[in-house]
Structure formats: structure tokens, C-alpha cells
Design an enzyme around this catalytic site. Structure first.
Site, short mmCIF file in Angstrom:
data_model
loop_
_atom_site.label_atom_id
_atom_site.label_comp_id
_atom_site.label_asym_id
_atom_site.label_seq_id
_atom_site.Cartn_x
_atom_site.Cartn_y
_atom_site.Cartn_z
N TYR A 1 -2.25 -0.04 10.03
CA TYR A 1 -2.45 -0.63 8.71
C TYR A 1 -1.17 -0.52 7.89
CZ TYR A 1 -3.98 -1.05 3.86
OH TYR A 1 -4.09 -1.40 2.55
N SER B 1 0.83 -1.21 0.00
CA SER B 1 0.00 0.00 0.00
C SER B 1 0.86 1.25 0.00
CB SER B 1 -0.89 -0.01 1.25
OG SER B 1 -1.49 1.25 1.46
#
Length: 335
Positions: free
Chosen positions: A152, A127
Site C-alpha cells: 500500500y 499517505s
């Protein structure tokens, strides 16, 4: 080829599976159909895939060690696209354990499965959030990413490190893709385009964080899908130029690669909202708010490495991509 796609009921996973089926691959799709967002949307994505005779679905959780061992022992997979994960920066602040289960334990189970089954190539989702507190733009895969600002992001950085360890120890070819704000038809309801569209149509105010001054490298789903499939076809190999005295995080002496996959053209959030207003022919009522915890000011992908490796070039302007989403949204919810 026989390809395992995890997260096949998800936004990116369903598009990638569809693309692989269209070119003649056999696809086994895996998903746990979690209730992080509306499972009906996930089931609708799966229904599109199940019209193909080359598709088989398995409901299972990547965090289930026994289920993953059984899957790989009898799967006969040539390659794996691992897209299953607990997504969302903001949700990681509320429910951190979900990220450890899915993104750490789940990824370890996938690595172990690929290792023991002799999979030719594993492509997995990282990501753009791994860039965290980095301020130098555009973001480059050769930059250090040691300052995440959300759990995350930390789990995705951990995935990259775990993948390298397996590439080094077991010569498992692995390629990580750092996705930059993917949008388009069949998208996630927790993301800005979906939220803004629903509220504007309902005449409700939208929350605009950082007073709309965020810049995001919004990337259309068809461009993303093309990049994923091209990357899957180019098996990672050791880099002959890797220098342990000046290590580049994107390459290795192991069969390991890391790429940004984005639009290479950041858009200001207020301009993004303007494109939605134009496509809907309605004005938004905006509730201007400060920056949220775990968020970053800007994202901007340097995609030169992926372009050189597989010829990746995004082709969809933001206005065109948003217009396509709006057409899909109206058709889907009218149905």
C-alpha cells in the site's frame, strides 16, 4: 467551480464533497461502491450528499480506462480531488492486485484525464505510510521515503512519482497530501476507532497490537477537510528555490507540491483507547499482541509546510473528536 471528487462515497471523500457543496461549488462524485467494507455505509454517506442540487453521482471505477476517458471528455471540470483508492495496509498483504488496479492504473487514468481535459489543479491522496522504515520524527516531506514496509505504501509513493512526471511533462499542477490516521463521524469500519467502539459496546475483547505502544498522529476529519479544500484553492506552482543539486522531494521546478496533513500531536494507542473508554463510560477488555507485519511504530506529521502554504492548523483535541464520533456512532446504528 465544477469539481470532480473521486471516492465520494468514502470517508474523506464524502466530507470533502459536503464542504465544497456548502460553499457553493458544483460537485460530481465518483465511486465504485466496492465491498471492501459495508456498502450500506457508503450509500448512507451518498444519501447525505444527494440532498444538494449541486451534487451529481456517477458509479464507476477509476481503473476503468474507457469510463474515465468518457468522464473527462464531457466533464468540464475545473479541479479534481482524487481520493479513490484501495486503502488499508494489512489488506495489501492479502490482496496485492487490488492495489495495482486501483492505486496505480486508477491514478494513471486520473492523470491522463486531467492532462487531456486541461484541469487547473489536481489534489490527490497520498499517505503517511510512505515514511515506512523512517525513524526520524517528526516526519518531514523533505525527507527521503525510499523504504516502504507495505505494498500500500509503495503504491502511494508511486503516485507521488507519477504526479511529478505529469507536472514536469505536461505542466499539470498537482498537489499530494500525505494523510495521517484520519478519524471521526462516518469513518471507516476497518479502522481502530470503529473496531474498538463496536467491540467495547458488545463486551468483546479488542486486539491491541504492539501492546498498545504504537503512537499515531490521529487527525480529526473536519480538520482534514479544511486542509484539503484550502489546498485545492492554492494551485501548485513551480518553486523558485528548487535546487537540482540538492533536490527537495516536496517541491520542484514543475508545478508540484507535497504536504503532510496531520494533527502534529501523536497519541499512544493505550491513551487513544482510554479516551474511547471515557466517551463510552465502559472499560475495554484488551488482548495484547505483538507488532503486525507492515505496521510502523510511530507516525508524527511535520505540518509546517502546509501551515505556511494555506494556513492549515488542526483544531480538534483527541478527546473531543472521539466524543463526537461516539455520538454519531450511537445515532447511526440506533437508526
Amino acid at each position: 467551480m465544477r469539481i470532480l471528487v473521486t471516492g465520494a462515497a468514502g470517508f474523506i471523500g464524502s466530507h470533502v464533497a459536503q464542504r465544497l457543496l456548502e460553499r457553493g461549488d458544483e460537485v460530481v462524485g465518483l465511486d465504485n461502491i466496492s465491498d471492501y467494507y459495508d456498502p450500506k455505509l457508503k450509500l448512507a454517506r451518498l444519501a447525505r450528499l444527494e440532498t444538494s442540487s449541486g451534487f451529481r453521482f456517477l458509479k464507476a471505477d477509476v481503473g476503468d480506462r474507457d469510463a474515465m476517458r468518457d468522464l473527462f471528455s464531457g466533464g468540464g471540470f475545473d479541479r479534481v480531488v482524487h481520493l479513490a483508492a484501495q486503502a488499508g495496509v494489512r489488506y495489501s498483504i492479502e490482496n496485492p492486485h487490488a492495489y495495482a488496479d486501483a492505486n496505480l492504473t486508477g491514478f494513471l487514468n486520473i492523470l491522463e484525464g486531467c492532462r487531456h481535459a486541461g484541469v487547473e489543479h489536481l489534489v490527490y491522496a497520498s499517505s503517511s505510510s510512505v515514511y515506512g522504515a523512517n525513524a526520524k520524527l517528526p516526519f518531514s516531506v523533505s525527507d527521503s521515503v525510499d523504504h516502504p514496509v507495505s505494498l500500500y505504501a509503495a503504491t502511494k509513493k508511486a503516485n507521488e512519482l507519477m504526479a511529478h512526471a505529469y507536472a514536469h511533462l505536461y505542466r499539470l499542477p498537482v498537489t499530494g497530501l500525505r494523510f495521517f490516521t484520519v478519524y471521526g463521524p462516518w469513518g471507516r469500519p476497518d479502522m481502530a476507532l470503529f473496531l474498538f467502539t463496536r467491540k467495547i459496546l458488545a463486551g468483546e475483547p479488542i486486539d491491541v497490537f504492539n501492546h498498545g505502544e504504537h503512537r499515531r498522529d490521529f487527525t480529526y476529519i473536519d480538520d482534514i477537510t479544511e486542509g484539503v479544500v484550502r489546498t485545492l484553492d492554492k494551485v501548485a506552482t513551480p518553486s523558485p528555490d528548487w535546487n537540482p543539486m540538492q533536490p527537495d522531494p516536496a517541491v520542484s521546478s514543475a508545478p508540484y507540491r507535497l504536504y503532510n496533513i496531520g494533527n502534529n500531536q501523536p497519541v499512544r494507542l493505550l491513551d487513544f483507547i482510554g479516551a474511547i473508554e471515557k466517551a463510552l463510560d465502559r472499560k475495554a477488555v484488551m488482548n495484547m499482541l505483538p507488532m503486525q507485519p507492515g505496521d510502523v511504530e510511530s507516525t508524527y506529521a511535520d505540518i509546517d509546510a502546509l501551515g505556511e502554504a494555506v494556513g492549515f492548523r488542526p483544531r480538534t483535541p483527541i478527546e473531543e473528536g472521539i466524543a463526537r464520533f461516539i455520538v454519531w456512532y450511537r445515532e447511526y446504528y440506533r437508526a
